[in-house]
Scaffold this active site. Structure first.
Site, PDB file in Angstrom:
ATOM      1  N   ARG A   1      -6.418  39.925  -9.076  1.00 24.99           N
ATOM      2  CA  ARG A   1      -5.298  39.201  -8.460  1.00 24.99           C
ATOM      3  C   ARG A   1      -5.169  39.524  -6.976  1.00 24.99           C
ATOM      4  NH1 ARG A   1      -0.968  36.869 -11.746  1.00 24.99           N
ATOM      5  NH2 ARG A   1      -1.849  36.575 -13.800  1.00 24.99           N
TER       6      ARG A   1
ATOM      7  N   TYR B   1      -1.011  31.682 -25.170  1.00 25.65           N
ATOM      8  CA  TYR B   1      -0.098  30.856 -24.362  1.00 25.65           C
ATOM      9  C   TYR B   1       0.083  29.473 -24.997  1.00 25.65           C
ATOM     10  CZ  TYR B   1      -0.348  34.534 -20.905  1.00 25.65           C
ATOM     11  OH  TYR B   1      -0.255  35.748 -20.281  1.00 25.65           O
TER      12      TYR B   1
HETATM   13  O1  1CP Z   1      -6.742  36.695  -6.904  1.00 27.83           O
HETATM   14  C1  1CP Z   1      -6.145  35.918  -7.672  1.00 27.83           C
HETATM   15  O2  1CP Z   1      -4.899  35.830  -7.711  1.00 27.83           O
HETATM   16  C2  1CP Z   1      -7.045  35.092  -8.533  1.00 27.83           C
HETATM   17  C3  1CP Z   1      -6.451  34.028  -9.332  1.00 27.83           C
HETATM   18  C4  1CP Z   1      -5.788  34.323 -10.667  1.00 27.83           C
HETATM   19  C5  1CP Z   1      -6.343  34.896 -11.824  1.00 27.83           C
HETATM   20  C6  1CP Z   1      -7.707  35.544 -11.987  1.00 27.83           C
HETATM   21  C7  1CP Z   1      -4.465  33.926 -10.989  1.00 27.83           C
HETATM   22  C8  1CP Z   1      -3.516  33.312 -10.038  1.00 27.83           C
HETATM   23  N1  1CP Z   1      -4.262  34.154 -12.328  1.00 27.83           N
HETATM   24  C9  1CP Z   1      -5.373  34.765 -12.877  1.00 27.83           C
HETATM   25  C10 1CP Z   1      -5.592  35.160 -14.262  1.00 27.83           C
HETATM   26  C11 1CP Z   1      -4.484  35.113 -15.249  1.00 27.83           C
HETATM   27  N2  1CP Z   1      -3.443  34.208 -15.359  1.00 27.83           N
HETATM   28  C12 1CP Z   1      -4.389  35.992 -16.349  1.00 27.83           C
HETATM   29  C13 1CP Z   1      -5.410  37.065 -16.679  1.00 27.83           C
HETATM   30  C14 1CP Z   1      -5.231  38.304 -15.884  1.00 27.83           C
HETATM   31  C15 1CP Z   1      -3.952  39.087 -16.131  1.00 27.83           C
HETATM   32  O3  1CP Z   1      -3.740  39.571 -17.265  1.00 27.83           O
HETATM   33  O4  1CP Z   1      -3.183  39.207 -15.175  1.00 27.83           O
HETATM   34  C16 1CP Z   1      -3.243  35.640 -17.097  1.00 27.83           C
HETATM   35  C17 1CP Z   1      -2.723  36.303 -18.347  1.00 27.83           C
HETATM   36  C18 1CP Z   1      -2.654  34.495 -16.466  1.00 27.83           C
HETATM   37  C19 1CP Z   1      -1.457  33.713 -16.925  1.00 27.83           C
HETATM   38  C20 1CP Z   1      -0.399  33.631 -15.895  1.00 27.83           C
HETATM   39  N3  1CP Z   1      -0.550  32.980 -14.700  1.00 27.83           N
HETATM   40  C21 1CP Z   1       0.910  34.145 -15.929  1.00 27.83           C
HETATM   41  C22 1CP Z   1       1.550  34.868 -17.106  1.00 27.83           C
HETATM   42  C23 1CP Z   1       1.278  36.356 -17.120  1.00 27.83           C
HETATM   43  C24 1CP Z   1       1.920  37.003 -18.357  1.00 27.83           C
HETATM   44  O5  1CP Z   1       2.276  38.183 -18.204  1.00 27.83           O
HETATM   45  O6  1CP Z   1       2.045  36.398 -19.422  1.00 27.83           O
HETATM   46  C25 1CP Z   1       1.533  33.842 -14.700  1.00 27.83           C
HETATM   47  C26 1CP Z   1       2.926  34.195 -14.252  1.00 27.83           C
HETATM   48  C27 1CP Z   1       0.580  33.107 -13.933  1.00 27.83           C
HETATM   49  C28 1CP Z   1       0.782  32.526 -12.578  1.00 27.83           C
HETATM   50  C29 1CP Z   1      -0.139  32.949 -11.503  1.00 27.83           C
HETATM   51  N4  1CP Z   1      -1.522  32.908 -11.592  1.00 27.83           N
HETATM   52  C30 1CP Z   1      -2.078  33.300 -10.390  1.00 27.83           C
HETATM   53  C31 1CP Z   1      -0.978  33.595  -9.501  1.00 27.83           C
HETATM   54  C32 1CP Z   1      -1.117  34.042  -8.073  1.00 27.83           C
HETATM   55  C33 1CP Z   1       0.221  33.384 -10.211  1.00 27.83           C
HETATM   56  C34 1CP Z   1       1.644  33.512  -9.681  1.00 27.83           C
HETATM   57  C35 1CP Z   1       2.295  32.194  -9.543  1.00 27.83           C
HETATM   58  C36 1CP Z   1       2.734  31.768  -8.194  1.00 27.83           C
HETATM   59  O7  1CP Z   1       2.184  32.103  -7.145  1.00 27.83           O
HETATM   60  O8  1CP Z   1       3.703  31.022  -8.161  1.00 27.83           O
END
Ligand code: 1CP
Length: 338
Positions: free
Chosen positions: A24, A146
């Site tokens: 991330r 999800y």
């Molecule tokens: O560098 C990066 O940010 C790369 C992009 C990236 C990646 C690899 C994002 C952007 N998400 C992910 C993977 C991801 N997404 C995972 C696997 C890794 C982990 O466990 O963290 C999971 C579970 C998600 C699902 C997800 N996406 C959630 C829910 C998390 C949970 O606890 O259930 C959320 C809130 C997101 C949104 C998200 N994805 C990425 C960003 C930067 C964000 C934040 C949203 C925003 O900016 O408004």
């Protein structure tokens, strides 16, 4: 050919300092991310706007000089591509409409993610030659959590109940996610990524028989399919919090590398997974706190892995409260090692 240090460990090369990137690494802890994010309608719009998504992917590399970028997208683009409505509510996380397995459209799912491939091509043009680019997908079990729960879940009660009480229809759901993910990952590789990572964020909630059936088996199918067409692209598995099942996951899925969460003891990982590239392990909370503790942890992890193929990384994603200066400090500490 350009030398990309990130790929060295996958060739068995042990460098003086390990290559690094951070889970991330693009996102909410960076002010320049918010600047771009506020220009798009919503989070998924950002993922599907190649120009903006490419810019956000490049931001951390520009600032900190990681050895790899990870394409800016999300694991939930797969349910979206399968026809399940996905939205991100500010402060609440993802929301998915109730699932109807019979209505999921497995065919052509990869095609619908064309903007992500365009992002990859743009990022490749904007990255320094020596910086690698990583593509990714969620692993089927985690993506399915999800899809079935309708969003994030604390206990994953619904999906565990479904998998136990109706394994046939649950298997159909997993099959659709596997098929779409293979297509998606192959197209990412065709578009120019150097490696692929599979995120199994919710590996820690299943007993052994279910872990084998719903985590190891589907992941193995994906790994075998990618190997059959893209043998030279390394695959990193991230079975977060899999505990005692981690070594079986590493061996039986056939992934090249394992991203270690921060709960894994490094001495155990070395002995239990001697043939795998290892990556990760720094506690994201230590990165928030910084100071001497951060210096000590970075050096402890690097020392423990100094004689084997290793990629420096976190044990889970950077949290939004992380001061960017602490990421810069990690870059400095790693540089000082060689
Ligand atoms: O560098 C990066 O940010 C790369 C992009 C990236 C990646 C690899 C994002 C952007 N998400 C992910 C993977 C991801 N997404 C995972 C696997 C890794 C982990 O466990 O963290 C999971 C579970 C998600 C699902 C997800 N996406 C959630 C829910 C998390 C949970 O606890 O259930 C959320 C809130 C997101 C949104 C998200 N994805 C990425 C960003 C930067 C964000 C934040 C949203 C925003 O900016 O408004």
């Amino acid at each position: 050919m350009t030398h990309r240090p990130f790929l060295d460990p996958f060739k068995g090369i042990v460098a003086k300092r390990p290559p690094w990137w951070m889970l991330r690494q693009a996102g909410r802890y960076l002010p320049e991310y918010w600047e771009v994010r506020n220009r798009s309608k919503g989070f998924l719009d950002l993922c599907f706007s190649p120009e903006l998504a490419a810019e956000v992917t490049l931001q951390p590399v520009r600032r900190f000089g990681m050895d790899a970028a990870i394409v800016f997208s999300d694991i939930l683009v797969i349910p979206h591509a399968l026809g399940q409505k996905v939205s991100f509510v500010q402060g609440e996380g993802p929301k998915l409409e109730p699932i109807d397995v019979d209505r999921l459209e497995a065919r052509g799912a990869g095609e619908r993610l064309a903007p992500v491939y365009e992002t990859i091509r743009r990022v490749r043009l904007g990255l320094p030659n020596e910086t690698a680019l990583i593509g990714f997908a969620g692993s089927p079990w985690t993506v399915a959590t999800y899809m079935v729960e309708g969003g994030s879940s604390r206990d994953h009660a619904k999906i565990r109940h479904l998998a136990l009480s109706d394994p046939l229809s649950f298997a159909r759901l997993i099959d659709r996610v596997v098929t779409a993910s293979i297509d998606y990952l192959r197209r990412q590789a065709d578009s120019g990524v150097d490696a692929l990572q599979l995120f199994e964020s919710w590996a820690g909630v299943l007993p052994e028989p279910m872990f084998r059936q719903w985590i190891i088996e589907p992941t193995k199918r994906i790994v075998e399919a990618i190997r059959a067409t893209h043998a030279s692209v390394p695959i990193i598995g991230f079975p977060r919090a899999a505990g005692a099942m981690m070594a079986a996951y590493a061996e039986e899925t056939g992934v090249d590398a394992i991203n270690l969460d921060q709960m894994v003891p490094l001495g155990w990982a070395r002995t239990a997974m001697p043939t795998k590239v290892l990556q990760g392990n720094l506690d994201p909370a230590v990165l928030v706190v910084g100071g001497q503790m951060l210096d000590d942890e970075v050096n402890r992890i690097c020392d423990a892995m100094a004689d084997r193929p290793f990629v420096f990384n976190l044990g889970h994603g950077i949290v939004p409260e992380t001061p960017p200066a602490h990421v810069a400090r990690v870059a400095e500490l790693l540089k000082a090692r060689g």
